[in-house]
Scaffold this active site. Structure first.
Site, PDB file in Angstrom:
ATOM      1  N   GLU A  52      43.074  34.828  34.623  1.00 43.51           N
ATOM      2  CA  GLU A  52      44.236  35.044  35.503  1.00 43.51           C
ATOM      3  C   GLU A  52      44.447  33.823  36.400  1.00 43.51           C
ATOM      4  OE1 GLU A  52      41.723  37.391  35.094  1.00 43.51           O
ATOM      5  OE2 GLU A  52      42.947  38.416  33.613  1.00 43.51           O
ATOM      6  N   LEU A  65      29.542  27.728  44.868  1.00 46.07           N
ATOM      7  CA  LEU A  65      30.843  27.929  45.512  1.00 46.07           C
ATOM      8  C   LEU A  65      31.052  29.423  45.799  1.00 46.07           C
ATOM      9  CD1 LEU A  65      33.743  26.957  46.326  1.00 46.07           C
ATOM     10  CD2 LEU A  65      34.398  27.241  43.930  1.00 46.07           C
ATOM     11  N   PRO A 120      29.962  36.563  48.101  1.00 41.67           N
ATOM     12  CA  PRO A 120      30.361  37.969  47.949  1.00 41.67           C
ATOM     13  C   PRO A 120      31.828  38.196  48.325  1.00 41.67           C
ATOM     14  CG  PRO A 120      28.212  37.827  49.008  1.00 41.67           C
ATOM     15  CD  PRO A 120      28.708  36.413  48.865  1.00 41.67           C
ATOM     16  N   THR A 170      24.645  29.630  38.480  1.00 40.26           N
ATOM     17  CA  THR A 170      24.029  29.268  37.196  1.00 40.26           C
ATOM     18  C   THR A 170      22.928  28.230  37.404  1.00 40.26           C
ATOM     19  OG1 THR A 170      26.094  29.719  36.045  1.00 40.26           O
ATOM     20  CG2 THR A 170      24.520  28.303  34.898  1.00 40.26           C
ATOM     21  N   GLU A 215      33.995  29.825  36.238  1.00 43.90           N
ATOM     22  CA  GLU A 215      34.769  28.600  36.527  1.00 43.90           C
ATOM     23  C   GLU A 215      36.272  28.915  36.585  1.00 43.90           C
ATOM     24  OE1 GLU A 215      33.408  24.882  35.164  1.00 43.90           O
ATOM     25  OE2 GLU A 215      31.376  25.624  34.778  1.00 43.90           O
TER      26      GLU A 215
HETATM   27  C1  FAD Z   1      27.285  34.552  34.681  1.00 46.21           C
HETATM   28  C2  FAD Z   1      28.046  33.923  35.800  1.00 46.21           C
HETATM   29  C3  FAD Z   1      27.773  32.608  36.160  1.00 46.21           C
HETATM   30  C4  FAD Z   1      28.460  32.028  37.235  1.00 46.21           C
HETATM   31  N1  FAD Z   1      28.130  30.746  37.647  1.00 46.21           N
HETATM   32  C5  FAD Z   1      28.642  30.280  38.817  1.00 46.21           C
HETATM   33  C6  FAD Z   1      28.168  29.045  39.378  1.00 46.21           C
HETATM   34  O1  FAD Z   1      27.307  28.360  38.813  1.00 46.21           O
HETATM   35  N2  FAD Z   1      28.659  28.660  40.585  1.00 46.21           N
HETATM   36  C7  FAD Z   1      29.600  29.391  41.259  1.00 46.21           C
HETATM   37  O2  FAD Z   1      29.991  28.980  42.345  1.00 46.21           O
HETATM   38  N3  FAD Z   1      30.098  30.539  40.723  1.00 46.21           N
HETATM   39  C8  FAD Z   1      29.631  31.003  39.543  1.00 46.21           C
HETATM   40  N4  FAD Z   1      30.088  32.198  39.025  1.00 46.21           N
HETATM   41  C9  FAD Z   1      31.137  32.930  39.712  1.00 46.21           C
HETATM   42  C10 FAD Z   1      32.463  32.955  38.950  1.00 46.21           C
HETATM   43  O3  FAD Z   1      33.058  31.687  38.950  1.00 46.21           O
HETATM   44  C11 FAD Z   1      33.322  34.063  39.590  1.00 46.21           C
HETATM   45  O4  FAD Z   1      32.729  35.301  39.216  1.00 46.21           O
HETATM   46  C12 FAD Z   1      34.760  33.981  39.168  1.00 46.21           C
HETATM   47  O5  FAD Z   1      35.380  32.832  39.689  1.00 46.21           O
HETATM   48  C13 FAD Z   1      35.546  35.223  39.621  1.00 46.21           C
HETATM   49  O6  FAD Z   1      35.306  35.549  40.939  1.00 46.21           O
HETATM   50  P1  FAD Z   1      34.911  37.061  41.299  1.00 46.21           P
HETATM   51  O7  FAD Z   1      33.799  37.446  40.409  1.00 46.21           O
HETATM   52  O8  FAD Z   1      34.676  37.168  42.754  1.00 46.21           O
HETATM   53  O9  FAD Z   1      36.170  37.910  40.891  1.00 46.21           O
HETATM   54  P2  FAD Z   1      37.430  38.234  41.821  1.00 46.21           P
HETATM   55  O10 FAD Z   1      37.955  36.996  42.414  1.00 46.21           O
HETATM   56  O11 FAD Z   1      37.068  39.355  42.729  1.00 46.21           O
HETATM   57  O12 FAD Z   1      38.475  38.754  40.729  1.00 46.21           O
HETATM   58  C14 FAD Z   1      38.485  40.101  40.243  1.00 46.21           C
HETATM   59  C15 FAD Z   1      39.699  40.240  39.333  1.00 46.21           C
HETATM   60  O13 FAD Z   1      40.901  39.969  40.080  1.00 46.21           O
HETATM   61  C16 FAD Z   1      41.634  38.924  39.472  1.00 46.21           C
HETATM   62  N5  FAD Z   1      42.275  38.109  40.490  1.00 46.21           N
HETATM   63  C17 FAD Z   1      41.729  37.603  41.636  1.00 46.21           C
HETATM   64  N6  FAD Z   1      42.629  36.887  42.305  1.00 46.21           N
HETATM   65  C18 FAD Z   1      43.756  36.890  41.566  1.00 46.21           C
HETATM   66  C19 FAD Z   1      45.061  36.309  41.720  1.00 46.21           C
HETATM   67  N7  FAD Z   1      45.383  35.563  42.780  1.00 46.21           N
HETATM   68  N8  FAD Z   1      45.976  36.560  40.758  1.00 46.21           N
HETATM   69  C20 FAD Z   1      45.690  37.325  39.661  1.00 46.21           C
HETATM   70  N9  FAD Z   1      44.483  37.898  39.475  1.00 46.21           N
HETATM   71  C21 FAD Z   1      43.537  37.672  40.413  1.00 46.21           C
HETATM   72  C22 FAD Z   1      40.593  38.119  38.688  1.00 46.21           C
HETATM   73  O14 FAD Z   1      41.191  37.373  37.659  1.00 46.21           O
HETATM   74  C23 FAD Z   1      39.700  39.242  38.185  1.00 46.21           C
HETATM   75  O15 FAD Z   1      40.292  39.818  37.046  1.00 46.21           O
HETATM   76  C24 FAD Z   1      29.444  32.771  37.925  1.00 46.21           C
HETATM   77  C25 FAD Z   1      29.730  34.099  37.530  1.00 46.21           C
HETATM   78  C26 FAD Z   1      29.032  34.676  36.511  1.00 46.21           C
HETATM   79  C27 FAD Z   1      29.307  36.122  36.152  1.00 46.21           C
END
Ligand code: FAD
Length: 380
Positions: free
Chosen positions: A368, A125, A128, A158, A364
């Site tokens: 927040e 899902l 970048p 993952t 997942e």
């Molecule tokens: C080890 C690992 C395994 C993963 N596995 C998978 C997988 O198998 N499949 C998959 O699809 N994804 C996967 N992910 C992705 C993971 O689900 C995302 O990293 C996560 O959902 C956060 O997205 P982001 O990293 O883009 O952070 P961002 O969305 O950029 O968030 C950055 C910060 O802003 C905050 N923020 C963003 N929007 C809001 C809002 N509206 N209100 C308040 N705060 C907000 C967030 O809480 C966070 O603190 C994985 C990530 C990691 C690190």
């Protein structure tokens, strides 16, 4: 009243605990140190039925209830967070949407291999430019005859390094903005135009393979559309409702492992002529950790039980994920504190557990985002 586990659930707990201690504990530190996916565990996990927990028996699974699933994830994570997330992502994020949204042909084609471990599952899902905000998904899936042609990139997937079956969310209704234009597809690893890129080097769950995926004119048969076109976001959110309970269970498991290690160390470490367990400062930390764990586990069982009874569980799973993610960071941090200096070294497992715990506040859906989901229910 405390949640009463059934005899079958207790048997699951004992069997997975025994397996985890015998087969996983011995390699947990090494796969973490070497950032090495534990591929040798896959046939063993399959043999115990742990890769088919959410798959009905007719497709080779065990058709376990959601509480049993949570117990299994907790027990694996108690000794190794990497193994917990391997099974969790395979089951909740890839297998579950095929079980619940796949048609008869898709179930027949994909589920038996997922249950037997011949194929490991992954879910794509995140991109970048689209993390918490899935509405900005930029990967496209353009219809062309009997195929959809996928272009774009996913990150942080993952099991990416070794999975064979991927559930991927992409924009197929190109003129429909936001989440309503998204659809879900089953993509096989060897599809031309589909590439799995180099794994991330991470702070914790280092044995878990976390990779980017690239799609370049990748032709996926229209028969691999999961559900209907435009249902991708709904499928992803329902998938994450169950997944979040699984991650909460992973968090409880990691915290439980650290708690047990801290209790053992407190009884054995002598300072000022007595075991540090005799000090009230240590006892208070142990008490707070125990309460945190009980509360977290109760939230997990509650969310899982609602899911088993097919009742709405988004709110309960968001609460479990939020509380347990933060709780695991607290509890593993206290476990290090109780160990003193050695807790900060690789000589004791609590250092790894602390690093593993942190991710449960992020993937997942971050804490927040869980707060948004929870508050929305009360304020709408
Ligand atoms: C080890 C690992 C395994 C993963 N596995 C998978 C997988 O198998 N499949 C998959 O699809 N994804 C996967 N992910 C992705 C993971 O689900 C995302 O990293 C996560 O959902 C956060 O997205 P982001 O990293 O883009 O952070 P961002 O969305 O950029 O968030 C950055 C910060 O802003 C905050 N923020 C963003 N929007 C809001 C809002 N509206 N209100 C308040 N705060 C907000 C967030 O809480 C966070 O603190 C994985 C990530 C990691 C690190």
């Amino acid at each position: 009243m405390p949640f009463q586990l059934t005899d079958e659930q207790l048997l699951t707990r004992d069997a997975v605990r025994q397996f985890a201690e015998a087969e996983i504990a011995p390699i947990a530190a090494e796969i973490d140190r070497d950032h090495r996916p534990p591929l040798e565990s896959i046939p063993k996990l399959a043999e115990l039925g742990l890769l088919g927990l959410v798959i009905p028996e007719e497709y080779g699974g065990t058709g376990a209830d959601s509480v049993s699933f949570a117990i299994a994830i907790e027990e694996l994570s108690r000794v190794c967070g990497t193994h917990g997330v391997l099974v969790e992502a395979h089951s909740s994020l890839c297998t579950w949407p095929i079980v619940h949204h796949g048609n008869a042909e898709q179930k027949q084609k994909y589920l038996p291999a997922l249950a037997s471990g011949e194929a490991i599952g992954a879910f794509g899902l995140t991109e970048p430019g689209a993390g918490s905000d899935a509405a900005h998904t930029a990967t496209t899936a353009q219809r062309d005859g009997d195929d959809f042609v996928l272009n774009g990139q996913k990150i942080f997937i993952t099991n990416g390094g070794f999975a064979k079956t991927f559930v991927v969310i992409a924009r197929s209704l190109l003129d429909v903005p936001g989440v309503k234009g998204l659809s879900a597809f089953i993509v096989e690893r060897d599809t031309p135009g589909f590439q799995v890129l180099e794994p991330e080097r991470k702070m914790g769950i280092r044995g878990s393979s976390t990779t980017p995926l690239a799609f370049s004119d990748c032709r996926v048969p229209a028969a691999n559309l999961l559900g209907r076109e435009g249902e991708g976001f709904k499928i992803a959110m329902q998938t994450l409702d169950g997944g979040r309970t699984g991650i909460a269970a992973q968090a409880v498991g990691i915290a439980q492992g650290a708690f047990e290690a801290a209790c053992a160390y407190a009884k054995e470490r002598v300072q000022f002529g007595q075991p540090i367990a005799a000090l009230q400062a240590i006892q208070w930390m142990i008490a707070d950790m125990a309460v945190d764990l009980e509360a977290g586990r109760a939230l997990v069982y509650q969310a899982a039980d609602l899911e088993s009874r097919q009742e709405p569980h988004s709110q309960a799973s968001a609460m479990a994920k939020l509380f347990c993610g933060e709780m695991a960071t607290r509890v593993t941090g206290k476990a290090i504190q109780i160990h003193g200096g050695v807790g900060y070294t690789e000589a004791y497992p609590v250092e790894r557990m602390y690093r593993d715990a942190k991710i449960t506040e992020i993937y997942e859906g971050t804490s927040e985002i869980q707060r948004l989901v929870i508050a929305r229910q009360y304020l709408r």
